[in-house]
Structure formats: structure tokens, C-alpha cells
Write an enzyme that holds these catalytic residues in place. Structure first.
Site, PDB file in Angstrom:
ATOM      1  N   HIS A  40      60.998  96.099  66.129  1.00 17.91           N
ATOM      2  CA  HIS A  40      61.153  94.848  65.385  1.00 17.91           C
ATOM      3  C   HIS A  40      62.017  95.072  64.154  1.00 17.91           C
ATOM      4  O   HIS A  40      61.524  95.094  63.023  1.00 17.91           O
ATOM      5  CB  HIS A  40      59.782  94.296  64.987  1.00 17.91           C
ATOM      6  CG  HIS A  40      59.140  93.492  66.065  1.00 17.91           C
ATOM      7  ND1 HIS A  40      57.785  93.300  66.162  1.00 17.91           N
ATOM      8  CD2 HIS A  40      59.683  92.825  67.116  1.00 17.91           C
ATOM      9  CE1 HIS A  40      57.520  92.551  67.218  1.00 17.91           C
ATOM     10  NE2 HIS A  40      58.655  92.260  67.814  1.00 17.91           N
ATOM     11  N   HIS A  72      56.491  99.130  71.655  1.00 20.06           N
ATOM     12  CA  HIS A  72      55.297  98.288  71.741  1.00 20.06           C
ATOM     13  C   HIS A  72      54.578  98.436  73.078  1.00 20.06           C
ATOM     14  O   HIS A  72      53.430  98.023  73.211  1.00 20.06           O
ATOM     15  CB  HIS A  72      55.662  96.807  71.552  1.00 20.06           C
ATOM     16  CG  HIS A  72      56.343  96.519  70.264  1.00 20.06           C
ATOM     17  ND1 HIS A  72      57.688  96.203  70.172  1.00 20.06           N
ATOM     18  CD2 HIS A  72      55.882  96.515  68.987  1.00 20.06           C
ATOM     19  CE1 HIS A  72      58.013  96.005  68.917  1.00 20.06           C
ATOM     20  NE2 HIS A  72      56.947  96.201  68.161  1.00 20.06           N
ATOM     21  N   CYS A  94      54.701 103.910  72.088  1.00 17.84           N
ATOM     22  CA  CYS A  94      53.987 104.688  71.071  1.00 17.84           C
ATOM     23  C   CYS A  94      52.735 105.309  71.691  1.00 17.84           C
ATOM     24  O   CYS A  94      51.988 104.608  72.395  1.00 17.84           O
ATOM     25  CB  CYS A  94      53.602 103.776  69.915  1.00 17.84           C
ATOM     26  SG  CYS A  94      52.458 104.521  68.746  1.00 17.84           S
ATOM     27  N   GLU A 124      53.120  93.964  71.734  1.00 22.37           N
ATOM     28  CA  GLU A 124      52.152  95.033  71.979  1.00 22.37           C
ATOM     29  C   GLU A 124      50.904  94.481  72.660  1.00 22.37           C
ATOM     30  O   GLU A 124      50.408  95.053  73.634  1.00 22.37           O
ATOM     31  CB  GLU A 124      51.753  95.713  70.660  1.00 22.37           C
ATOM     32  CG  GLU A 124      50.723  96.826  70.857  1.00 22.37           C
ATOM     33  CD  GLU A 124      50.145  97.351  69.564  1.00 22.37           C
ATOM     34  OE1 GLU A 124      48.920  97.589  69.515  1.00 22.37           O
ATOM     35  OE2 GLU A 124      50.912  97.527  68.595  1.00 22.37           O
ATOM     36  N   THR A 162      47.413  97.915  67.207  1.00 25.97           N
ATOM     37  CA  THR A 162      47.544  99.100  66.338  1.00 25.97           C
ATOM     38  C   THR A 162      47.906  98.752  64.898  1.00 25.97           C
ATOM     39  O   THR A 162      47.575  99.503  63.977  1.00 25.97           O
ATOM     40  CB  THR A 162      48.611 100.070  66.884  1.00 25.97           C
ATOM     41  OG1 THR A 162      49.852  99.365  67.019  1.00 25.97           O
ATOM     42  CG2 THR A 162      48.202 100.646  68.223  1.00 25.97           C
ATOM     43  N   CYS A 190      46.252 102.112  64.400  1.00 24.84           N
ATOM     44  CA  CYS A 190      46.989 103.363  64.186  1.00 24.84           C
ATOM     45  C   CYS A 190      46.638 103.936  62.813  1.00 24.84           C
ATOM     46  O   CYS A 190      46.616 103.212  61.809  1.00 24.84           O
ATOM     47  CB  CYS A 190      48.479 103.080  64.282  1.00 24.84           C
ATOM     48  SG  CYS A 190      49.518 104.437  63.738  1.00 24.84           S
ATOM     49  N   ASN A 220      53.533  94.389  61.329  1.00 23.88           N
ATOM     50  CA  ASN A 220      52.927  95.280  60.333  1.00 23.88           C
ATOM     51  C   ASN A 220      53.544  95.080  58.952  1.00 23.88           C
ATOM     52  O   ASN A 220      52.879  95.238  57.934  1.00 23.88           O
ATOM     53  CB  ASN A 220      53.012  96.746  60.789  1.00 23.88           C
ATOM     54  CG  ASN A 220      54.395  97.334  60.642  1.00 23.88           C
ATOM     55  OD1 ASN A 220      54.770  97.832  59.592  1.00 23.88           O
ATOM     56  ND2 ASN A 220      55.181  97.283  61.727  1.00 23.88           N
ATOM     57  N   SER A 262      58.984  99.679  61.126  1.00 19.53           N
ATOM     58  CA  SER A 262      60.251  99.527  61.844  1.00 19.53           C
ATOM     59  C   SER A 262      61.449  99.473  60.897  1.00 19.53           C
ATOM     60  O   SER A 262      62.544  99.111  61.306  1.00 19.53           O
ATOM     61  CB  SER A 262      60.218  98.242  62.690  1.00 19.53           C
ATOM     62  OG  SER A 262      59.143  98.259  63.589  1.00 19.53           O
TER      63      SER A 262
END
Length: 649
Positions: A40, A72, A94, A124, A162, A190, A220, A262
Site C-alpha cells: 500500500h 497482504h 508476509c 489481507e 495483523t 504482528c 496500519n 509500507s
């Protein structure tokens, strides 16, 4: 101007890995597609597009090219279609996301219903849903969770996006747990995301202005902005240097900077450099203009042979573990370098997403990979543990892996320790193979690091344990107390009972209220028995026990049970010149005087009675205190003899 930059700002290892994989494919040449935007970030995707990499949302027409799966992740159907079409692909998913795919797929096949906590429109989450045939229920707030109708007859598995906020996840999970007791939750946020968010909270609370850098489409980064804005009202969200309004910042401002997972290092560097130049402050990130690829390479860590570093497991294919180190190449741990214990299976020990510590054996193994060793880290830690145990005289625990001539080999954190047969137990053990595969605790009794000679011993440790057990047993015993133990040995004069490391003796006279000639009539070795403690002599280490005292003394009830005048049955057990003793029950004998045996003169009891014979007798007298009962056989016979009114049949 004081600038504080979050250490976690910028590419996470999952994004780094996906981009690195893509650039490697670009170097090889050929047609390249990414399934959906690789990450992203518009700048990264634009740079890739300029190099001929095209993002697609369908595999139609991708034959003959290489497809890179975005960080993702995607659903199972995409992998199936790639295989069916014979399209070459590189999996840039990931490892943390890959771990969620495995959980969802396994629990779905086991019959669980799946709940995903996250944004239903995020790629994701869409990919995760593809591992349970798109049957998952997706929630991203507590209100939606309240409205869910949950079948309490079903088992539910919960996973979470995540990059989701930890506090929000906990709120939703609390609601779900109230709705059903059949929910198994996996916190799959994560660890890097969690750390990034915690760092954002800390920095934003201590600055005048906060700057969040990242793509507006990055989930995120949006969450980072929300977190920072709560703590610092003057928080700005920019994608590139072009969005930075310099007039908003003054020379005496305390400024905090963070960036999404990202966000390329080039953009972060450009922002920091520009802001630093405003205040004519030299910054360590200042320097010559670099290309995006050069800045990407600058963001990688530096490795040297012999380093011990932390990395994240990417895969365990073929029992060869791939590890992301934040370096431009992935690390490889071969099966031989995974553990000293050959029985350890890498795929059962670590999973994608796990963080592990590794030793760098070689930075380039000839194929561009970093050669790593996990067992060398084990060895170093094990060596330190053993040396410390030796110096401080504390025991260690190891798994017995081999039976060798003269003893055992036990592995303690990767270090092989020899235990001589004379040190294995407190007594001689003929067959040492019984210890193979078992964990043993022992002392290090000899150590020579230069010769890698490590010798262990259990004898002193076992002796100490035995003494401690013995002291504990003696401290817990007192006369009159009932205890349970196991018969360990039987002799002619009694039986020894193990009370937990200490033996007590039941003398033959204390085994039964009745007469016995051999303890084996009552007990066998291995029997579990309840006994009463008669006496404890700590100085002589002697414990006297009674088995018969567990039950009431039959003489206490004899007066009522054998009332004078009653006729009862008994067994002849002993002859004497003046009569015969008859056992009425174990522990209670009565005497039939020779004059009371028959209605005639009897010279010897043996003339009328036999040992073991069951006879009827009449109770003439009872003295329970002196344990005496007088009996009469002739009176009992007379009572049962036919009268004139009742002729004999």
C-alpha cells in the site's frame, strides 16, 4: 528544532521481503506481474511500474510471466489457479499473514466457524477469508460484535488482521467471549505493528507536533495517525514531501515522526532532511541524492560472519528454515544446523512468523543466501548455562539421547554431557537403556572447556534428595497418625512399607487381630496399604507401623457380640492339655475347657476335636478386659439335643 524519529518507522520485514523479491525478479528479466498492488504505497508501486512490473487483479493472460503474490497474501483459490494454469510465481506473503492462513485453513477443515477481526475490504482480510472458502464472519468494531448471532453449539476460531489496533481487538474479543464459551482466539497482530503503535503513543505524548508519513490507503498508517492524534492534537498525515507544509513548523518545536509499514526509507529520509535544513541542523541522513533502490539497500542491516542476530521465520519447507534478517538476502538454516538433537524436527519447532536467534555462519553461501546456524546459538547458550551451573553448583536438566559404553549422553541446550554409569543412580543399574529419551536432572561434576569435556553426576543429587525426602517424612509423622504407603519388602518377622522415601516396619504381631504364621498370608510386595503410626524414632531412623490398628479391636465389641448364654460358631485353632481354643473371629479366641468338651469324661481334647473343625459352642463367661471368653461345647450340644416333646427325626 528537536526531531524524534520512531525507530520502527518505515518498511516492516514483511514488506521489505516482498519488495526485495520483486527487485530480484526484475534483475532476472522477463515479464512480471504482481497480484494486486505489491504494497500500500503509490510511490513504490509507481517505481515498480516504471520498471515494467504491472499489477493485475486476475490471472487471465499471465501465462509465460512471473506473478508475485503481494505481502497482504491471497486466498487458496489463487494458488490453485496458478498451479492449474502452470504460471510461475513468487510468494511475497508476509510470514505473519501466512501463519493466519494456516490457522484458518486447519480449523475450518476441523469444523470450526471462523471469525476474522479486521477490515472486510482490506486485501489481507480478503485473503484470509479465502482459506475458509470465504465463510468467515468479519467484524471490525465492538458494536458489530454485539449484534452477532452466535450458535453456542458450534466451536469458533478467532483471528485478527495483523495491523489491527490491540486495544480495539481486546474490546471486540471481550464481547465475543461473553456471547460464547466455545471461542478459541489467536492474537495474530504482528509484533512489529504492536511495537510501532506503542512507540507512536510514547512519542506523540512528548512532542508539540506529530508527523505521520504513509500512503492514505495504508491501514496500519491510518491507525498510526488515529493513535497520534489522540495524544497530540497537532498531528499531520502526509504521503510524500510534497504534502509537507513547512510553515506549520517553528524552529523551537519538538517534532515527532513515525511512518507506516509500507513507507519507503527514501520518503522518510527526504522529509527529515528537509525539516533539518529548515533549522540549519546537520542530520545524519543528509548526503548525496540517492535512487530509490539505493535508499532501499541503505535500509538493510549489515551482517558479518560470527554475528548472533534475531530474525523472523519465513518458511520451513523441506525442513530447511528460511529466515528474514532485515538483510537484502534471506538466511537459510539447514537441517544439520538447526539443532544438536537429531530428533528435533524444524517444522514442529518453529512456524512462519516466529522470531528466533541465529548465528551467521557465512554472509554469502555462493547463491546469494546467508548461511545460518541455530545450533551454534544453542551451543553458546548451553555452554554459558553449564559453566554457570558448574561454578554455582546448581543442577541442570538434559535429555538422554544416547546410551554409550560406560554411561549416558545427555544434551543440555545443545551441549553433550557424559554421565558415567556409576553416577546415573544411587544403586547399580544393569540396563541403562531405560533412560534413553528421558529428561534427567544432574550436577556438572567436571568441566574442561578447551577439551569440550563435560561430565555430569546424579549420585550426590539423589542422595541429597533422599535425605530431604526422609527429613520431610519424619517431620510429618507422629504416633497415631494414619498414612498410606507401598509394601517394599517382606521378611519372616514383618513387612517394610515405603512412606515416600523412608521405610517403616509392620511387625508380624501388628498385621492382624487374628493369628498369622507368615506375613505373606496378609500382604504382598507392591500392595498399597493404610497403616497407623505406632512410634517414630528420628535418632535411630525407625518407624513402627500397625496394620491391624486401622480397624477397631474386636475385643471392644466382644461383650455385646458374644453375650453370655448365646450359642455361636467357631473354629478349633489350638489344643492344650486342659482344653481347646476356638476362634470366634480373627483376634477373638475362646477356651473350651476339657470338662466342657463333651457330656462324658475326656482324656485328651484331641480325642473329640480336630484343628480346623467348625463347632457350635455356648458362651459361659466373657471378660473383655482380660480378653478371655469361656465356652462350652457340651452345653451347646445339649441345647440342640432333641427332647421328649421334640423327637429326633
Amino acid at each position: 528544532m528537536e526531531i524524534t524519529v520512531a525507530k520502527s518507522a518505515g518498511f516492516c520485514f514483511g514488506v521489505n521481503r516482498a519488495i526485495e523479491a520483486c527487485y530480484k525478479e526484475i534483475e532476472k528479466g522477463g515479464k512480471i506481474f504482481t497480484y494486486g498492488p505489491l504494497i500500500h504505497n503509490k510511490n513504490v508501486n509507481a517505481d515498480l511500474e516504471a520498471k515494467g512490473v504491472k499489477a493485475v487483479d486476475s490471472l487471465e493472460g499471465c501465462e509465460g510471466a512471473t506473478v508475485i503474490i503481494r505481502s497482504h497474501g491471497v486466498g487458496k483459490s489463487v494458488y490453485d489457479e496458478l498451479e492449474q494454469r502452470g504460471i510461475a510465481y513468487v510468494d511475497g506473503t508476509c510470514p505473519f499473514v501466512k501463519k493466519i492462513h494456516r490457522i484458518v485453513n486447519e480449523r475450518h477443515e476441523a469444523g470450526d466457524s471462523i471469525i476474522i477481526i479486521g477490515d472486510a475490504k482490506h486485501p489481507e482480510v480478503m485473503g484470509i477469508n479465502g482459506w475458509c472458502e470465504n465463510s468467515a464472519v468479519i467484524v471490525d468494531n465492538a458494536e458489530d460484535a454485539y449484534r452477532l448471532v452466535i450458535d453456542n453449539e458450534k466451536d469458533f476460531t478467532v483471528v485478527v488482521q495483523t495491523t489491527f489496533r490491540e486495544s480495539k481487538y481486546e474490546d471486540i474479543l471481550a464481547v465475543l467471549n461473553k456471547k460464547s464459551g466455545r471461542i478459541t482466539a489467536h492474537n495474530t497482530i504482528c509484533s512489529a505493528t504492536e511495537e510501532r503503535q506503542k512507540e507512536a503513543v510514547k512519542i506523540s505524548k512528548n512532542v508539540d507536533k506529530m508527523l505521520v508519513i504513509g500512503d492514505k490507503g495504508s491501514s496500519n498508517t491510518q491507525k498510526l495517525f488515529e493513535i497520534c492524534q489522540k495524544n497530540c492534537q497537532n498531528t499531520s498525515y502526509i504521503e510524500t514531501i510534497e504534502d509537507l507544509v513547512l510553515n506549520n513548523y517553528k524552529f523551537n518545536d519538538r517534532i515527532g515522526i513515525t511512518a507506516g509499514a509500507s513507507t519507503p526509507p527514501a520518503i522518510i529520509k527526504e522529509v527529515i532532511t528537509t525539516m533539518s535544513e529548515m533549522d540549519e541542523v546537520k542530520n545524519t541522513m543528509e548526503g548525496e541524492e540517492l535512487t530509490f533502490e539505493q535508499m532501499l539497500n541503505e535500509s538493510f542491516v549489515t551482517l558479518h560472519t560470527g554475528d548472533i542476530v534475531k530474525g523472523t521465520v519465513i518458511s520451513t519447507a523441506g525442513e530447511e528454515v528460511s529466515v528474514n534478517l532485515g538483510y537484502k538476502s534471506d538466511g537459510i538454516i539447514t537441517r544439520d544446523e538447526f539443532s544438536n538433537d537429531k530428533s528435533v524436527v524444524p517444522s514442529k519447532t518453529v512456524q512462519p512468523g516466529d522470531e528466533i536467534e541465529v548465528f551467521v555462519v557465512r554472509v554469502n553461501d555462493g547463491e546469494g543466501n546467508v548461511l545460518l546456524s541455530r545450533k551454534k546459538v544453542e551451543n553458546q547458550k548451553g555452554l554459558e548455562e553449564i559453566e554457570k551451573a558448574y561454578e554455582e553448583k546448581v543442577p541442570v536438566t538434559g535429555m538422554v539421547t544416547d546410551v554409550v559404553k560406560g554411561g549416558l549422553i545427555a544434551v543440555v541446550n545443545g551441549i553433550r554431557v557424559f554421565i558415567p554409569s556409576s553416577q546415573v543412580a544411587g544403586r547399580f543399574v544393569e540396563d541403562l537403556s531405560v533412560y534413553k529419551g528421558k529428561e534427567l536432572t544432574f550436577n556438572i561434576i567436571e568441566l574442561d572447556r578447551s577439551k569440550r569435556r563435560f561430565i555430569g553426576g546424579r549420585k550426590a543429587l539423589l542422595a541429597k534428595e533422599a535425605e530431604e525426602k526422609k527429613a520431610a517424612v519424619f517431620a510429618s509423622l507422629e504416633a497415631g497418625k494414619k498414612v498410606t504407603g507401598k509394601v517394599s519388602r517382606i521378611t519372616d518377622f514383618g513387612a517394610f512399607v515405603d512412606l515416600g522415601g523412608v521405610d517403616g516396619l509392620i511387625h508380624i504381631s501388628e498385621m492382624s487381630w487374628g493369628r498369622i504364621s507368615n506375613p505373606k498370608e496378609v500382604l504382598s510386595e507392591g500392595d498399597t496399604v493404610e497403616v497407623v503410626v505406632l512410634d517414630v524414632d528420628k535418632e535411630k531412623s525407625k518407624i513402627s507401623l500397625s496394620l491391624k490398628d486401622v480397624t477397631p479391636n474386636p475385643w471392644s465389641l466382644a461383650a455385646d457380640k458374644y453375650a453370655v448364654g448365646s450359642i455361636v460358631e467357631g473354629k478349633v485353632v489350638r489344643m492344650v492339655p486342659f482344653g481347646a481354643f476356638v476362634e470366634l473371629e480373627p483376634g477373638v479366641d475362646g477356651l473350651v475347657h476339657i470338662s466342657q468338651i463333651a457330656d462324658k469324661r475326656v482324656e485328651k481334647p484331641e480325642d473329640e476335636l480336630k484343628i480346623g473343625e467348625i463347632i457350635k459352642v455356648k458362651v459361659i463367661d466373657v471378660n473383655a478386659e482380660q480378653k478371655k471368653i469361656s465356652l462350652s461345647k457340651k452345653a451347646a450340644d445339649a441345647a440342640e439335643a432333641p427332647t421328649e416333646e421334640t423327637p429326633a427325626e
